[in-house]
Design a protein around this motif. Structure first.
Motif, PDB file in Angstrom:
ATOM      1  N   GLY A 142      32.514   4.206 -27.903  1.00  0.00           N
ATOM      2  CA  GLY A 142      33.339   4.985 -28.856  1.00  0.00           C
ATOM      3  C   GLY A 142      33.599   6.440 -28.462  1.00  0.00           C
ATOM      4  O   GLY A 142      34.491   6.917 -29.238  1.00  0.00           O
ATOM      5  N   PHE A 143      33.375   6.943 -27.232  1.00  0.00           N
ATOM      6  CA  PHE A 143      33.373   8.418 -27.177  1.00  0.00           C
ATOM      7  C   PHE A 143      34.498   8.507 -25.872  1.00  0.00           C
ATOM      8  O   PHE A 143      34.486   7.474 -25.000  1.00  0.00           O
ATOM      9  N   ALA A 144      35.099   9.600 -25.853  1.00  0.00           N
ATOM     10  CA  ALA A 144      36.239   9.719 -24.737  1.00  0.00           C
ATOM     11  C   ALA A 144      35.523   9.764 -23.397  1.00  0.00           C
ATOM     12  O   ALA A 144      36.029   8.996 -22.647  1.00  0.00           O
ATOM     13  N   ASP A 145      34.291  10.437 -23.237  1.00  0.00           N
ATOM     14  CA  ASP A 145      33.774  10.647 -21.995  1.00  0.00           C
ATOM     15  C   ASP A 145      32.418  11.189 -22.085  1.00  0.00           C
ATOM     16  O   ASP A 145      32.031  11.353 -23.442  1.00  0.00           O
ATOM     17  N   ALA A 146      31.658  11.511 -21.279  1.00  0.00           N
ATOM     18  CA  ALA A 146      30.364  12.080 -21.363  1.00  0.00           C
ATOM     19  C   ALA A 146      30.293  13.246 -22.059  1.00  0.00           C
ATOM     20  O   ALA A 146      29.365  13.701 -22.930  1.00  0.00           O
ATOM     21  N   THR A 203      25.464   9.998 -10.546  1.00  0.00           N
ATOM     22  CA  THR A 203      24.658  10.663 -11.291  1.00  0.00           C
ATOM     23  C   THR A 203      24.553  10.043 -12.587  1.00  0.00           C
ATOM     24  O   THR A 203      25.467   9.167 -13.080  1.00  0.00           O
ATOM     25  N   LEU A 204      23.464  10.316 -13.353  1.00  0.00           N
ATOM     26  CA  LEU A 204      23.243   9.972 -14.790  1.00  0.00           C
ATOM     27  C   LEU A 204      24.762  10.324 -15.715  1.00  0.00           C
ATOM     28  O   LEU A 204      25.319   9.829 -16.622  1.00  0.00           O
ATOM     29  N   ALA A 205      25.214  11.495 -15.131  1.00  0.00           N
ATOM     30  CA  ALA A 205      26.391  12.079 -15.900  1.00  0.00           C
ATOM     31  C   ALA A 205      27.536  10.962 -15.777  1.00  0.00           C
ATOM     32  O   ALA A 205      28.494  10.870 -16.579  1.00  0.00           O
ATOM     33  N   ASP A 206      27.786  10.663 -14.515  1.00  0.00           N
ATOM     34  CA  ASP A 206      28.799   9.685 -14.065  1.00  0.00           C
ATOM     35  C   ASP A 206      28.683   8.461 -14.969  1.00  0.00           C
ATOM     36  O   ASP A 206      29.721   7.966 -15.543  1.00  0.00           O
ATOM     37  N   PHE A 207      27.365   7.917 -15.036  1.00  0.00           N
ATOM     38  CA  PHE A 207      27.154   6.721 -15.819  1.00  0.00           C
ATOM     39  C   PHE A 207      27.661   7.122 -17.175  1.00  0.00           C
ATOM     40  O   PHE A 207      28.467   6.219 -17.794  1.00  0.00           O
ATOM     41  N   ASP A 208      27.231   8.067 -17.798  1.00  0.00           N
ATOM     42  CA  ASP A 208      27.616   8.267 -19.246  1.00  0.00           C
ATOM     43  C   ASP A 208      29.249   8.748 -19.521  1.00  0.00           C
ATOM     44  O   ASP A 208      29.617   8.121 -20.364  1.00  0.00           O
ATOM     45  N   ASP A 209      29.640   9.065 -18.423  1.00  0.00           N
ATOM     46  CA  ASP A 209      31.203   9.422 -18.319  1.00  0.00           C
ATOM     47  C   ASP A 209      31.947   8.085 -18.434  1.00  0.00           C
ATOM     48  O   ASP A 209      33.022   7.963 -18.955  1.00  0.00           O
ATOM     49  N   LEU A 210      31.441   7.220 -17.568  1.00  0.00           N
ATOM     50  CA  LEU A 210      32.390   6.060 -17.359  1.00  0.00           C
ATOM     51  C   LEU A 210      31.942   4.686 -18.085  1.00  0.00           C
ATOM     52  O   LEU A 210      32.647   3.942 -18.399  1.00  0.00           O
ATOM     53  N   PHE A 211      30.687   4.660 -18.727  1.00  0.00           N
ATOM     54  CA  PHE A 211      30.104   3.545 -19.318  1.00  0.00           C
ATOM     55  C   PHE A 211      29.718   3.939 -20.732  1.00  0.00           C
ATOM     56  O   PHE A 211      30.144   3.519 -21.608  1.00  0.00           O
ATOM     57  N   THR A 212      28.477   4.624 -20.818  1.00  0.00           N
ATOM     58  CA  THR A 212      27.919   5.144 -22.170  1.00  0.00           C
ATOM     59  C   THR A 212      28.743   5.491 -23.142  1.00  0.00           C
ATOM     60  O   THR A 212      28.944   5.150 -24.108  1.00  0.00           O
TER      61      THR A 212
END
Length: 319
Positions: free
Chosen positions: A232-236, A218-227
């Protein structure tokens, strides 16, 4: 500020739901705009941003920011360009990092709260303009509102802002777009984003954890692991919480319009803060029943897209 109630938008009868209103203009709208003067400017971290200028020697400028995986050449961008040129403005559109025809240099890309790049564009454009206005679509709308909230009264040339189809609350909107009914959109975004990660990894080997790619559904997965981690953020969760423009609206000091359709398939309930509207001095909310996501197609071919009409009306009218 009360909700804007005198809503006059009527969708075409054959675009009878939010999905059709979203998909049709995205795939089939064609816009011819003047050829821009292109400019590349350098960022403080050794990267670059690509700008498109539409100048006609006016004293007022509109800066337009695109949405997720968009660019300065998308039809919704060019439609807005044409409308403001006709109304007597100079226009500047720009591409987020990695969104022009050339991959950016740094490991980072762009994200919903990367206001440092918008700030660079705004300050670069100051010149002789008496007035600068900001318009943003979707992710670019979130960026615009967050920027206005962060800056408050510190940018005297900024006159007004308009945010269209904006995910004011990023976490809940990420869940919304990942619903089964939105698979067409989310998978399209994911394909594009994953390709960029692969291309970026080829230039920066060892700096991007490609082994995590298989875990992205999902997009949330992408943001959690990459974005999130890349910027500089810990996670999504932290990325969404820090960058949601909903939390900056009470700090906006220039008149700003939020135009969100109630049938937008991308937006959660938190993107329609009707109670909050009554407590804000500078932010106006307009929530038409129809419009889809970055849609607002005219009921007849002769009419302007409603989003373009409202942006010009709001920015041009004395409040």
């Amino acid at each position: 500020m009360p909700l804007v109630e005198n809503i006059t938008y009527t969708r075409p009868k054959w675009l009878f739901n939010g999905h059709l209103e979203t998909i049709y203009p995205s795939l089939f709208r064609k816009v011819v705009a003047p050829n821009p003067v292109k400019e590349r400017i350098s960022t403080s971290d050794g990267d670059f941003l690509d700008l498109d200028w539409y100048r006609q020697n006016k004293s007022k400028l509109v800066i337009i920011s695109h949405g997720l995986e968009g660019s300065s050449t998308r039809a919704y961008m060019l439609g807005m360009v044409n409308k403001f040129l006709k109304e007597g403005y100079d226009v500047l559109t720009w591409n987020f990092r990695s969104c022009s025809n050339e991959m950016n240099k740094q490991v980072i890309f762009y994200h919903s709260g990367a206001t440092y790049d918008l700030d660079l564009v705004v300050k670069h454009s100051y010149g002789s303009y008496e007035e600068i206005n900001l318009v943003g679509f979707s992710l670019g709308g979130n960026l615009t509102l967050k920027y206005l909230g962060e800056k408050g009264n510190s940018l005297p040339k900024i006159h007004k802002g308009v945010a269209i189809s904006v995910p004011l609350h990023l976490a809940s909107s990420s869940k919304k777009i990942s619903e089964t009914s939105n698979t067409l959109y989310s998978q399209r975004f994911l394909r594009s984003l994953k390709k960029k990660v692969l291309d970026k990894s080829a230039v920066h080997p060892g700096q991007i954890p490609l082994e995590m790619m298989k875990n992205i559904k999902t997009l949330a997965d992408f943001d959690d692991l990459f974005t999130g981690p890349l910027h500089g953020f810990a996670d999504a969760e932290e990325y969404y919480e820090v960058n949601s423009s909903l939390y900056f609206l009470d700090q906006v000091k220039v008149p700003s319009l939020v135009l969100n359709a109630l049938n937008d398939p991308f937006l959660s309930d938190k993107c329609f803060p009707k109670t909050l509207a009554k407590s804000l001095d500078m932010v106006y909310f307009e929530f038409p029943n129809h419009g889809g996501h970055v849609g607002f197609s005219p009921a007849t071919h002769e009419k302007t897209y409603y989003s373009e009409q409202r942006a010009v009306e709001f920015i041009s009218t004395v409040i």
